[in-house]
Design a protein around this motif. Structure first.
Motif, short mmCIF file in Angstrom:
data_model
loop_
_atom_site.label_atom_id
_atom_site.label_comp_id
_atom_site.label_asym_id
_atom_site.label_seq_id
_atom_site.Cartn_x
_atom_site.Cartn_y
_atom_site.Cartn_z
N GLU A 1 -13.26 5.12 11.00
CA GLU A 1 -13.19 3.70 11.40
C GLU A 1 -13.45 2.77 10.22
O GLU A 1 -13.41 1.55 10.37
N ASN A 2 -13.72 3.33 9.03
CA ASN A 2 -14.02 2.54 7.84
C ASN A 2 -13.44 3.28 6.62
O ASN A 2 -14.18 3.80 5.79
N PRO A 3 -12.10 3.35 6.54
CA PRO A 3 -11.44 4.21 5.55
C PRO A 3 -11.56 3.70 4.11
O PRO A 3 -11.79 2.52 3.87
N PRO A 4 -11.39 4.62 3.14
CA PRO A 4 -11.36 4.22 1.73
C PRO A 4 -10.19 3.27 1.45
O PRO A 4 -9.21 3.25 2.19
N VAL A 5 -10.31 2.52 0.36
CA VAL A 5 -9.26 1.60 -0.07
C VAL A 5 -8.74 2.06 -1.43
O VAL A 5 -9.50 2.47 -2.30
N TYR A 6 -7.42 1.97 -1.59
CA TYR A 6 -6.74 2.40 -2.80
C TYR A 6 -5.98 1.23 -3.40
O TYR A 6 -5.65 0.26 -2.71
N VAL A 7 -5.66 1.34 -4.68
CA VAL A 7 -4.83 0.36 -5.37
C VAL A 7 -3.63 1.10 -5.95
O VAL A 7 -3.72 2.28 -6.32
N SER A 8 -2.50 0.41 -6.01
CA SER A 8 -1.30 0.96 -6.61
C SER A 8 -0.58 -0.13 -7.39
O SER A 8 -0.59 -1.30 -6.99
N LYS B 1 -1.55 5.95 -7.34
CA LYS B 1 -2.62 5.31 -6.58
C LYS B 1 -3.96 5.76 -7.14
O LYS B 1 -4.09 6.80 -7.76
N ARG B 2 -4.96 4.91 -6.86
CA ARG B 2 -6.32 5.21 -7.31
C ARG B 2 -7.29 4.65 -6.28
O ARG B 2 -7.14 3.51 -5.84
N LYS B 3 -8.28 5.44 -5.89
CA LYS B 3 -9.28 4.97 -4.93
C LYS B 3 -10.19 3.97 -5.64
O LYS B 3 -10.70 4.24 -6.72
N ILE B 4 -10.40 2.81 -5.01
CA ILE B 4 -11.26 1.79 -5.62
C ILE B 4 -12.49 1.48 -4.77
O ILE B 4 -13.39 0.77 -5.23
N ALA B 5 -12.53 1.97 -3.54
CA ALA B 5 -13.72 1.79 -2.70
C ALA B 5 -13.78 2.95 -1.70
O ALA B 5 -12.75 3.39 -1.20
N ASN C 1 11.91 1.49 -6.93
CA ASN C 1 11.43 2.29 -8.06
C ASN C 1 11.47 3.79 -7.77
O ASN C 1 10.94 4.58 -8.55
N ASN C 2 12.12 4.18 -6.65
CA ASN C 2 12.23 5.59 -6.26
C ASN C 2 10.87 6.28 -6.22
O ASN C 2 10.69 7.37 -6.75
N LEU C 3 9.90 5.61 -5.59
CA LEU C 3 8.53 6.13 -5.51
C LEU C 3 8.12 6.28 -4.06
O LEU C 3 8.64 5.60 -3.18
N LYS C 4 7.15 7.15 -3.82
CA LYS C 4 6.61 7.34 -2.49
C LYS C 4 5.10 7.54 -2.60
O LYS C 4 4.64 8.32 -3.42
N ILE C 5 4.37 6.84 -1.75
CA ILE C 5 2.93 7.04 -1.67
C ILE C 5 2.70 8.24 -0.75
O ILE C 5 3.05 8.19 0.43
N HIS D 1 -3.17 -3.24 -2.54
CA HIS D 1 -4.30 -2.47 -2.04
C HIS D 1 -3.94 -1.99 -0.64
O HIS D 1 -3.26 -2.69 0.11
N PHE D 2 -4.43 -0.80 -0.27
CA PHE D 2 -4.09 -0.26 1.04
C PHE D 2 -5.14 0.76 1.50
O PHE D 2 -5.96 1.23 0.72
N PHE D 3 -5.06 1.06 2.80
CA PHE D 3 -5.82 2.18 3.35
C PHE D 3 -4.87 3.03 4.17
O PHE D 3 -3.83 2.56 4.63
N TYR D 4 -5.23 4.31 4.31
CA TYR D 4 -4.47 5.22 5.16
C TYR D 4 -5.00 5.13 6.59
O TYR D 4 -6.19 4.97 6.80
N PHE D 5 -4.11 5.29 7.55
CA PHE D 5 -4.54 5.31 8.94
C PHE D 5 -5.36 6.55 9.27
O PHE D 5 -6.28 6.49 10.06
N ASN D 6 -5.02 7.68 8.67
CA ASN D 6 -5.75 8.93 8.92
C ASN D 6 -6.09 9.57 7.57
O ASN D 6 -5.47 10.56 7.18
N ASP D 7 -7.06 9.01 6.89
CA ASP D 7 -7.44 9.48 5.57
C ASP D 7 -8.41 10.65 5.67
O ASP D 7 -9.52 10.49 6.18
N PRO D 8 -8.02 11.83 5.18
CA PRO D 8 -8.94 12.97 5.26
C PRO D 8 -10.19 12.79 4.39
O PRO D 8 -11.18 13.48 4.61
N ASP D 9 -10.15 11.88 3.44
CA ASP D 9 -11.31 11.61 2.57
C ASP D 9 -12.28 10.60 3.17
O ASP D 9 -13.32 10.32 2.59
N ALA D 10 -11.94 10.05 4.33
CA ALA D 10 -12.79 9.03 4.95
C ALA D 10 -14.06 9.68 5.52
O ALA D 10 -13.97 10.60 6.32
N GLU D 11 -15.20 9.19 5.07
CA GLU D 11 -16.46 9.65 5.66
C GLU D 11 -16.55 9.19 7.11
O GLU D 11 -17.10 9.88 7.95
N ASP D 12 -16.01 8.00 7.37
CA ASP D 12 -15.96 7.42 8.71
C ASP D 12 -14.52 6.95 8.94
O ASP D 12 -14.07 6.01 8.28
#
Length: 151
Positions: free
Chosen positions: A113-120, A132-136, A78-82, A100-111
């Motif tokens: 070791e427990n990163p936010p989860v997104y849906v696409s 993408k949209r953050k869902i947790a 689909n010529n897309l990039k996250i 659903h996914f998480f980033y390995f180094n999410d700058p929005d993560a409060e912790d």
């Protein structure tokens, strides 16, 4: 393994007669070494509790690695990039058309070791829509929300 993030999952190993099956800390370490990945602690706990079979439809480890390829292929098709860096798919449907996914180094993560989860939903993306949209706010919140809906 000490469970710090996924206590609800630890205390709810069976839902509707379906029981989680974890994998060993050694298997988690071997997988990380094999693919040069460092999973956050919350996801390692998930694998320890349900990485062999998960009763809430979050992917087991072997299937998860297959999911990475399904999602990458769908994005490419689909010529897309996250944007935002390297990510790990934790569940996917329809060959990567929804995931659903998480980033390995999410700058929005409060912790980290427990990163936010997104849906696409790349295959169903409307023009002008968000890829993408953050869902947790954390992986543990994502897991807890699913368990609470099912029990």
């Amino acid at each position: 393994m000490n469970i710090n993030y996924l206590n609800l999952m630890k205390n709810t190993p069976e839902i509707f007669g379906s029981k989680n099956r974890g994998i060993s800390e050694q298997e988690i370490s071997q997988f990380q070494e094999k693919y040069s990945i460092a999973f956050p602690k919350s996801y390692q706990e998930f694998l320890f509790l349900a990485g062999g079979y998960c009763n809430i439809n979050v992917s087991s480890l072997d299937y998860d690695y297959e999911s990475q390829n399904n999602v990458k292929n769908t994005l490419e098709k689909n010529n897309l990039k996250i944007e935002g860096g390297e990510f790990w798919v934790i569940s996917e449907l329809d060959g990567g058309e929804q995931f659903h996914f998480f980033y390995f180094n999410d700058p929005d993560a409060e912790d980290p070791e427990n990163p936010p989860v997104y849906v696409s939903h790349p295959a169903y993306l409307d023009e002008g829509g968000d890829l993408k949209r953050k869902i947790a706010n954390s992986f543990s919140e994502f897991i807890d929300n699913i368990i609470n809906k099912l029990t």
